[in-house]
Design a protein around this motif. Structure first.
Motif, PDB file in Angstrom:
ATOM      1  N   THR A 178       0.868  -1.178   0.000  1.00 23.14           N
ATOM      2  CA  THR A 178       0.000   0.000   0.000  1.00 23.14           C
ATOM      3  C   THR A 178       0.908   1.232   0.000  1.00 23.14           C
ATOM      4  O   THR A 178       2.034   1.175   0.514  1.00 23.14           O
ATOM      5  CB  THR A 178      -0.914   0.063   1.233  1.00 23.14           C
ATOM      6  N   PRO A 179       0.430   2.333  -0.574  1.00 23.19           N
ATOM      7  CA  PRO A 179       1.257   3.547  -0.585  1.00 23.19           C
ATOM      8  C   PRO A 179       1.698   3.928   0.829  1.00 23.19           C
ATOM      9  O   PRO A 179       2.834   4.328   1.039  1.00 23.19           O
ATOM     10  CB  PRO A 179       0.318   4.596  -1.186  1.00 23.19           C
ATOM     11  N   GLU A 180       0.803   3.760   1.798  1.00 24.16           N
ATOM     12  CA  GLU A 180       1.133   4.139   3.180  1.00 24.16           C
ATOM     13  C   GLU A 180       2.236   3.252   3.739  1.00 24.16           C
ATOM     14  O   GLU A 180       3.165   3.738   4.393  1.00 24.16           O
ATOM     15  CB  GLU A 180      -0.108   4.042   4.080  1.00 24.16           C
ATOM     16  N   GLU A 217      -2.155   2.238 -13.006  1.00 24.87           N
ATOM     17  CA  GLU A 217      -3.328   2.490 -12.158  1.00 24.87           C
ATOM     18  C   GLU A 217      -2.942   2.897 -10.738  1.00 24.87           C
ATOM     19  O   GLU A 217      -3.587   3.749 -10.135  1.00 24.87           O
ATOM     20  CB  GLU A 217      -4.225   1.244 -12.093  1.00 24.87           C
ATOM     21  N   ASN A 218      -1.899   2.285 -10.175  1.00 21.82           N
ATOM     22  CA  ASN A 218      -1.576   2.614  -8.776  1.00 21.82           C
ATOM     23  C   ASN A 218      -0.444   3.640  -8.636  1.00 21.82           C
ATOM     24  O   ASN A 218      -0.104   4.063  -7.522  1.00 21.82           O
ATOM     25  CB  ASN A 218      -1.255   1.337  -7.961  1.00 21.82           C
ATOM     26  N   HIS A 220      -0.044   6.857  -9.456  1.00 21.05           N
ATOM     27  CA  HIS A 220      -0.334   8.209  -8.988  1.00 21.05           C
ATOM     28  C   HIS A 220      -0.410   8.257  -7.460  1.00 21.05           C
ATOM     29  O   HIS A 220       0.167   9.140  -6.812  1.00 21.05           O
ATOM     30  CB  HIS A 220      -1.637   8.712  -9.619  1.00 21.05           C
ATOM     31  N   GLU A 221      -1.094   7.264  -6.911  1.00 19.21           N
ATOM     32  CA  GLU A 221      -1.254   7.221  -5.455  1.00 19.21           C
ATOM     33  C   GLU A 221       0.092   6.999  -4.760  1.00 19.21           C
ATOM     34  O   GLU A 221       0.381   7.602  -3.721  1.00 19.21           O
ATOM     35  CB  GLU A 221      -2.214   6.080  -5.109  1.00 19.21           C
ATOM     36  N   LEU A 222       0.919   6.148  -5.350  1.00 24.76           N
ATOM     37  CA  LEU A 222       2.244   5.899  -4.766  1.00 24.76           C
ATOM     38  C   LEU A 222       3.085   7.181  -4.807  1.00 24.76           C
ATOM     39  O   LEU A 222       3.702   7.568  -3.805  1.00 24.76           O
ATOM     40  CB  LEU A 222       2.961   4.776  -5.529  1.00 24.76           C
ATOM     41  N   SER A 224       2.192  10.153  -4.866  1.00 25.83           N
ATOM     42  CA  SER A 224       1.661  11.244  -4.048  1.00 25.83           C
ATOM     43  C   SER A 224       2.160  11.186  -2.609  1.00 25.83           C
ATOM     44  O   SER A 224       1.958  12.135  -1.843  1.00 25.83           O
ATOM     45  CB  SER A 224       0.132  11.207  -4.052  1.00 25.83           C
ATOM     46  N   MET A 225       2.812  10.089  -2.238  1.00 30.22           N
ATOM     47  CA  MET A 225       3.320   9.969  -0.875  1.00 30.22           C
ATOM     48  C   MET A 225       4.610  10.797  -0.718  1.00 30.22           C
ATOM     49  O   MET A 225       5.360  10.969  -1.678  1.00 30.22           O
ATOM     50  CB  MET A 225       3.606   8.506  -0.531  1.00 30.22           C
ATOM     51  N   VAL A 253       2.168  14.383 -10.785  1.00 35.26           N
ATOM     52  CA  VAL A 253       2.385  14.638  -9.352  1.00 35.26           C
ATOM     53  C   VAL A 253       3.466  15.712  -9.181  1.00 35.26           C
ATOM     54  O   VAL A 253       3.355  16.574  -8.313  1.00 35.26           O
ATOM     55  CB  VAL A 253       2.747  13.339  -8.596  1.00 35.26           C
TER      56      VAL A 253
END
Ligand code: PGA
Length: 261
Positions: A178-180, A217-218, A220-222, A224-225, A253
């Motif tokens: 997960t990005p977090e 797909e994932n 951008h979220e990664l 953004s961390m 980003v």
């Protein structure tokens, strides 16, 4: 403002002819993106052809490994100066090298030193296995890999080093961290170790890529961390549109970062 570094590791895929076709499809999709560092690593034999094809495109080409001795009776190996004669950077310590070819933290360190001596940029890969992760050993393993892998490297040399955090259980499985969780390892484990060894200024500039089932797909979220500064991409780098999608996510980003700062 961050400048992301997205590298595609083609592993043992693509003949020279196939590599040419893939690059022909990729380059138009990457044209005009100038706020992201983009790179690919084909097999050794396709490196010269890719260097030629990527000339004046901004796409860097690197090798997937090298050997630390300068020359001699080491059948099948390629020395750092031989890599540097043809391309700009190299990956060391990939988990597949560790798993199948006996790579250790000590040999990662020897390869890294040999690469830096001839002026190559280097991506150093680290990451815990599933068993280590489930045993709560992620921080301990990453700390050992980084401390031993980067032993003896100076602050000045570190300017040429990128770290790729690739949890082994996430590589090629479709199950990305997960990005977090990834960011926690980057921010709370890796970056502080870099600060301790190289000082705050250098550590802030160093890029920490995430790797393991990164997709268009994932991505951008990664990205953004706070502490994910790019990606080392395997499977998705073998398709022009998915690799370009990941690069575009980094570009977007970066633009958003600039507006926010
Ligand atoms: P993957 O590989 O993107 O296919 O998971 C990542 C890597 O091994 O660098």
């Amino acid at each position: 403002m961050r400048r992301f570094f997205v590298a595609g590791n083609w592993k043992m895929n693509k003949t020279i002819a196939e590599a040419r076709d893939l690059m022909n499809a990729m380059l138009p999709l990457l044209a005009g993106i100038d706020n992201v560092d983009i790179a690919i690593t084909p097999v050794y034999l396709a490196v010269p052809a890719m260097v030629e094809q990527c000339r004046s495109t901004g796409v860097k080409v690197g090798a997937q490994n090298l050997f630390w001795e300068a020359s001699g009776a080491y059948t099948g190996e390629v020395a750092a100066a031989m890599v540097a004669e043809v391309c700009d950077f190299v990956i060391v310590g990939h988990s597949e090298r560790r798993k199948y070819f006996g790579e250790t933290d000590e040999t990662v360190n020897r390869r890294l030193k040999a690469a830096l001596e001839v002026g190559l940029e280097v991506i150093v890969c680290i990451g815990e296995t599933l068993e280590e992760n489930e045993a709560g050993l992620t921080a301990a393993v990453v700390t050992r890999q980084l401390t031993e892998g980067l032993a003896g490297i100076t602050e000045a040399q570190a300017a040429a080093v990128t770290i790729a955090y690739e949890p082994v259980w996430a590589i090629g499985t479709g199950r990305a961290a997960t990005p977090e969780d990834a960011n926690r390892v980057h921010r709370d484990v890796i970056r502080p170790l870099l600060v301790a060894q190289f000082g705050e200024a250098r550590a802030e500039q160093m890029r920490i890529q995430y790797g393991g089932s990164v997709t268009a797909e994932n991505a951008h979220e990664l990205f953004s961390m706070s502490d994910i500064d790019g990606a080392l991409v395997g499977g998705a780098s073998l398709k022009a549109d998915s690799f370009a999608g990941i690069v575009k996510a980094a570009s977007l980003v970066a633009i958003a970062d600039r507006r926010a700062s």
